[in-house]
Design a protein around this motif. Structure first.
Motif, PDB file in Angstrom:
ATOM      1  N   PRO A  93      -7.690  63.255   8.953  1.00 22.51           N
ATOM      2  CA  PRO A  93      -8.204  62.170   9.796  1.00 22.51           C
ATOM      3  C   PRO A  93      -9.538  62.513  10.469  1.00 22.51           C
ATOM      4  O   PRO A  93     -10.413  61.663  10.579  1.00 22.51           O
ATOM      5  CB  PRO A  93      -7.111  61.947  10.834  1.00 22.51           C
ATOM      6  N   ASP A  94      -9.712  63.763  10.907  1.00 22.67           N
ATOM      7  CA  ASP A  94     -10.967  64.156  11.551  1.00 22.67           C
ATOM      8  C   ASP A  94     -12.119  64.112  10.565  1.00 22.67           C
ATOM      9  O   ASP A  94     -13.214  63.643  10.877  1.00 22.67           O
ATOM     10  CB  ASP A  94     -10.862  65.563  12.146  1.00 22.67           C
ATOM     11  N   SER A  95     -11.874  64.617   9.366  1.00 21.70           N
ATOM     12  CA  SER A  95     -12.931  64.644   8.355  1.00 21.70           C
ATOM     13  C   SER A  95     -13.284  63.243   7.888  1.00 21.70           C
ATOM     14  O   SER A  95     -14.442  62.949   7.623  1.00 21.70           O
ATOM     15  CB  SER A  95     -12.502  65.494   7.166  1.00 21.70           C
ATOM     16  N   LEU A  96     -12.284  62.379   7.794  1.00 23.55           N
ATOM     17  CA  LEU A  96     -12.569  60.998   7.404  1.00 23.55           C
ATOM     18  C   LEU A  96     -13.435  60.309   8.453  1.00 23.55           C
ATOM     19  O   LEU A  96     -14.335  59.544   8.112  1.00 23.55           O
ATOM     20  CB  LEU A  96     -11.267  60.223   7.193  1.00 23.55           C
ATOM     21  N   ALA A  97     -13.163  60.604   9.718  1.00 22.19           N
ATOM     22  CA  ALA A  97     -13.960  60.015  10.793  1.00 22.19           C
ATOM     23  C   ALA A  97     -15.403  60.512  10.717  1.00 22.19           C
ATOM     24  O   ALA A  97     -16.344  59.728  10.869  1.00 22.19           O
ATOM     25  CB  ALA A  97     -13.356  60.356  12.145  1.00 22.19           C
ATOM     26  N   SER A  98     -15.583  61.803  10.455  1.00 23.50           N
ATOM     27  CA  SER A  98     -16.950  62.328  10.362  1.00 23.50           C
ATOM     28  C   SER A  98     -17.644  61.793   9.116  1.00 23.50           C
ATOM     29  O   SER A  98     -18.848  61.541   9.133  1.00 23.50           O
ATOM     30  CB  SER A  98     -16.961  63.853  10.375  1.00 23.50           C
ATOM     31  N   LEU A  99     -16.889  61.569   8.029  1.00 16.88           N
ATOM     32  CA  LEU A  99     -17.465  60.980   6.823  1.00 16.88           C
ATOM     33  C   LEU A  99     -17.906  59.544   7.093  1.00 16.88           C
ATOM     34  O   LEU A  99     -18.969  59.116   6.656  1.00 16.88           O
ATOM     35  CB  LEU A  99     -16.451  61.023   5.679  1.00 16.88           C
ATOM     36  N   ARG A 100     -17.103  58.809   7.863  1.00 16.48           N
ATOM     37  CA  ARG A 100     -17.449  57.440   8.221  1.00 16.48           C
ATOM     38  C   ARG A 100     -18.734  57.426   9.063  1.00 16.48           C
ATOM     39  O   ARG A 100     -19.615  56.598   8.858  1.00 16.48           O
ATOM     40  CB  ARG A 100     -16.296  56.799   8.988  1.00 16.48           C
ATOM     41  N   LYS A 101     -18.840  58.384  10.011  1.00 18.36           N
ATOM     42  CA  LYS A 101     -20.048  58.470  10.836  1.00 18.36           C
ATOM     43  C   LYS A 101     -21.271  58.766   9.969  1.00 18.36           C
ATOM     44  O   LYS A 101     -22.332  58.184  10.166  1.00 18.36           O
ATOM     45  CB  LYS A 101     -19.906  59.583  11.885  1.00 18.36           C
ATOM     46  N   LEU A 102     -21.100  59.679   9.013  1.00 17.14           N
ATOM     47  CA  LEU A 102     -22.207  60.012   8.124  1.00 17.14           C
ATOM     48  C   LEU A 102     -22.638  58.798   7.310  1.00 17.14           C
ATOM     49  O   LEU A 102     -23.829  58.542   7.140  1.00 17.14           O
ATOM     50  CB  LEU A 102     -21.807  61.145   7.173  1.00 17.14           C
ATOM     51  N   ALA A 103     -21.669  58.044   6.814  1.00 13.04           N
ATOM     52  CA  ALA A 103     -21.979  56.862   6.005  1.00 13.04           C
ATOM     53  C   ALA A 103     -22.714  55.824   6.856  1.00 13.04           C
ATOM     54  O   ALA A 103     -23.693  55.217   6.413  1.00 13.04           O
ATOM     55  CB  ALA A 103     -20.711  56.274   5.416  1.00 13.04           C
ATOM     56  N   GLU A 104     -22.257  55.623   8.091  1.00 15.44           N
ATOM     57  CA  GLU A 104     -22.909  54.653   8.970  1.00 15.44           C
ATOM     58  C   GLU A 104     -24.328  55.084   9.308  1.00 15.44           C
ATOM     59  O   GLU A 104     -25.258  54.271   9.301  1.00 15.44           O
ATOM     60  CB  GLU A 104     -22.093  54.468  10.249  1.00 15.44           C
ATOM     61  N   SER A 105     -24.510  56.374   9.593  1.00 12.89           N
ATOM     62  CA  SER A 105     -25.860  56.846   9.927  1.00 12.89           C
ATOM     63  C   SER A 105     -26.776  56.749   8.710  1.00 12.89           C
ATOM     64  O   SER A 105     -27.957  56.440   8.842  1.00 12.89           O
ATOM     65  CB  SER A 105     -25.823  58.279  10.460  1.00 12.89           C
ATOM     66  N   TYR A 106     -26.221  56.971   7.519  1.00 12.08           N
ATOM     67  CA  TYR A 106     -27.012  56.851   6.297  1.00 12.08           C
ATOM     68  C   TYR A 106     -27.427  55.397   6.071  1.00 12.08           C
ATOM     69  O   TYR A 106     -28.564  55.127   5.717  1.00 12.08           O
ATOM     70  CB  TYR A 106     -26.211  57.379   5.106  1.00 12.08           C
ATOM     71  N   GLN A 107     -26.507  54.470   6.313  1.00 11.58           N
ATOM     72  CA  GLN A 107     -26.831  53.051   6.160  1.00 11.58           C
ATOM     73  C   GLN A 107     -27.902  52.633   7.163  1.00 11.58           C
ATOM     74  O   GLN A 107     -28.832  51.895   6.825  1.00 11.58           O
ATOM     75  CB  GLN A 107     -25.588  52.191   6.330  1.00 11.58           C
ATOM     76  N   ASN A 108     -27.776  53.094   8.402  1.00 14.66           N
ATOM     77  CA  ASN A 108     -28.781  52.766   9.421  1.00 14.66           C
ATOM     78  C   ASN A 108     -30.137  53.345   9.039  1.00 14.66           C
ATOM     79  O   ASN A 108     -31.164  52.705   9.243  1.00 14.66           O
ATOM     80  CB  ASN A 108     -28.355  53.290  10.792  1.00 14.66           C
ATOM     81  N   LEU A 109     -30.138  54.546   8.494  1.00 15.84           N
ATOM     82  CA  LEU A 109     -31.383  55.174   8.062  1.00 15.84           C
ATOM     83  C   LEU A 109     -32.025  54.371   6.948  1.00 15.84           C
ATOM     84  O   LEU A 109     -33.237  54.159   6.943  1.00 15.84           O
ATOM     85  CB  LEU A 109     -31.098  56.611   7.590  1.00 15.84           C
ATOM     86  N   GLN A 110     -31.215  53.898   6.008  1.00 13.79           N
ATOM     87  CA  GLN A 110     -31.745  53.091   4.905  1.00 13.79           C
ATOM     88  C   GLN A 110     -32.339  51.776   5.426  1.00 13.79           C
ATOM     89  O   GLN A 110     -33.389  51.344   4.968  1.00 13.79           O
ATOM     90  CB  GLN A 110     -30.644  52.781   3.878  1.00 13.79           C
ATOM     91  N   LYS A 111     -31.666  51.162   6.386  1.00 17.01           N
ATOM     92  CA  LYS A 111     -32.170  49.911   6.964  1.00 17.01           C
ATOM     93  C   LYS A 111     -33.491  50.140   7.680  1.00 17.01           C
ATOM     94  O   LYS A 111     -34.409  49.343   7.567  1.00 17.01           O
ATOM     95  CB  LYS A 111     -31.146  49.319   7.937  1.00 17.01           C
ATOM     96  N   ASN A 112     -33.569  51.233   8.447  1.00 18.14           N
ATOM     97  CA  ASN A 112     -34.788  51.525   9.203  1.00 18.14           C
ATOM     98  C   ASN A 112     -35.953  51.866   8.285  1.00 18.14           C
ATOM     99  O   ASN A 112     -37.087  51.517   8.575  1.00 18.14           O
ATOM    100  CB  ASN A 112     -34.543  52.668  10.194  1.00 18.14           C
ATOM    101  N   GLN A 113     -35.697  52.548   7.202  1.00 16.56           N
ATOM    102  CA  GLN A 113     -36.772  52.908   6.277  1.00 16.56           C
ATOM    103  C   GLN A 113     -37.262  51.690   5.510  1.00 16.56           C
ATOM    104  O   GLN A 113     -38.433  51.566   5.215  1.00 16.56           O
ATOM    105  CB  GLN A 113     -36.310  53.975   5.285  1.00 16.56           C
ATOM    106  N   GLY A 114     -36.362  50.792   5.203  1.00 19.19           N
ATOM    107  CA  GLY A 114     -36.729  49.614   4.425  1.00 19.19           C
ATOM    108  C   GLY A 114     -37.454  48.576   5.251  1.00 19.19           C
ATOM    109  O   GLY A 114     -38.154  47.733   4.720  1.00 19.19           O
ATOM    110  N   GLY A 115     -37.312  48.625   6.553  1.00 21.59           N
ATOM    111  CA  GLY A 115     -37.924  47.604   7.409  1.00 21.59           C
ATOM    112  C   GLY A 115     -37.215  46.280   7.193  1.00 21.59           C
ATOM    113  O   GLY A 115     -36.071  46.219   6.780  1.00 21.59           O
TER     114      GLY A 115
END
Length: 140
Positions: A93-115
């Motif tokens: 459960p802890d690792s899944l939560a950190s994986l979810r955080k990583l996925a969300e931060s990656y999506q936010n990064l993609q949105k910010n880079q794309g404008g």
């Protein structure tokens, strides 16, 4: 012959580790009745920062009654995203939560880079066919 006027000899001394620590460790493990476990393909240790210590084909010895495990091999520090497809069944459960955080931060990064990008702006999209229009006449 170390007197005045004799050349200094430079010798390379190779320090051999006595292996005393290894011997002590082996005798202590023998006292605990540690047995080798065969056919371990990989070992992953999940750290709190989201990274993973990954051992590929390690030697593993264990004593289940004393809850002791010995792991021999070269560990590599890897990011969780590098190992995801193969280790999904190992995640707690802890690792899944950190994986979810990583996925969300990656999506936010993609949105910010794309404008602000509209769907029609993608260069890879194939334009829709319009009835009655000849695209060849537009090419100069």
């Amino acid at each position: 012959m170390e007197g005045k006027g004799t050349p200094r000899r430079k010798t390379k001394r190779v320090h051999k580790s006595s292996g005393a620590d290894d011997k002590k460790l082996q005798t202590t493990l023998k006292k605990m009745n540690v047995q080798p476990i065969q056919a371990i393909e990989e070992v992953n240790m999940f750290k709190e920062d989201g990274n993973v210590i990954h051992f590929s084909a390690p030697r593993v010895h264990a004593s289940v009654p004393s809850n002791t495990f010995a792991l021999y091999g070269n560990g590599e520090d890897k990011e969780l995203t590098e190992l995801v497809p193969g280790i999904l069944n190992q995640l707690g459960p802890d690792s899944l939560a950190s994986l979810r955080k990583l996925a969300e931060s990656y999506q936010n990064l993609q949105k910010n880079q794309g404008g602000e990008k509209k769907e029609d702006d993608d260069e890879d999209d194939i334009p829709d066919l319009v009835e009655g229009e000849n695209f060849e006449s537009k090419v100069e």
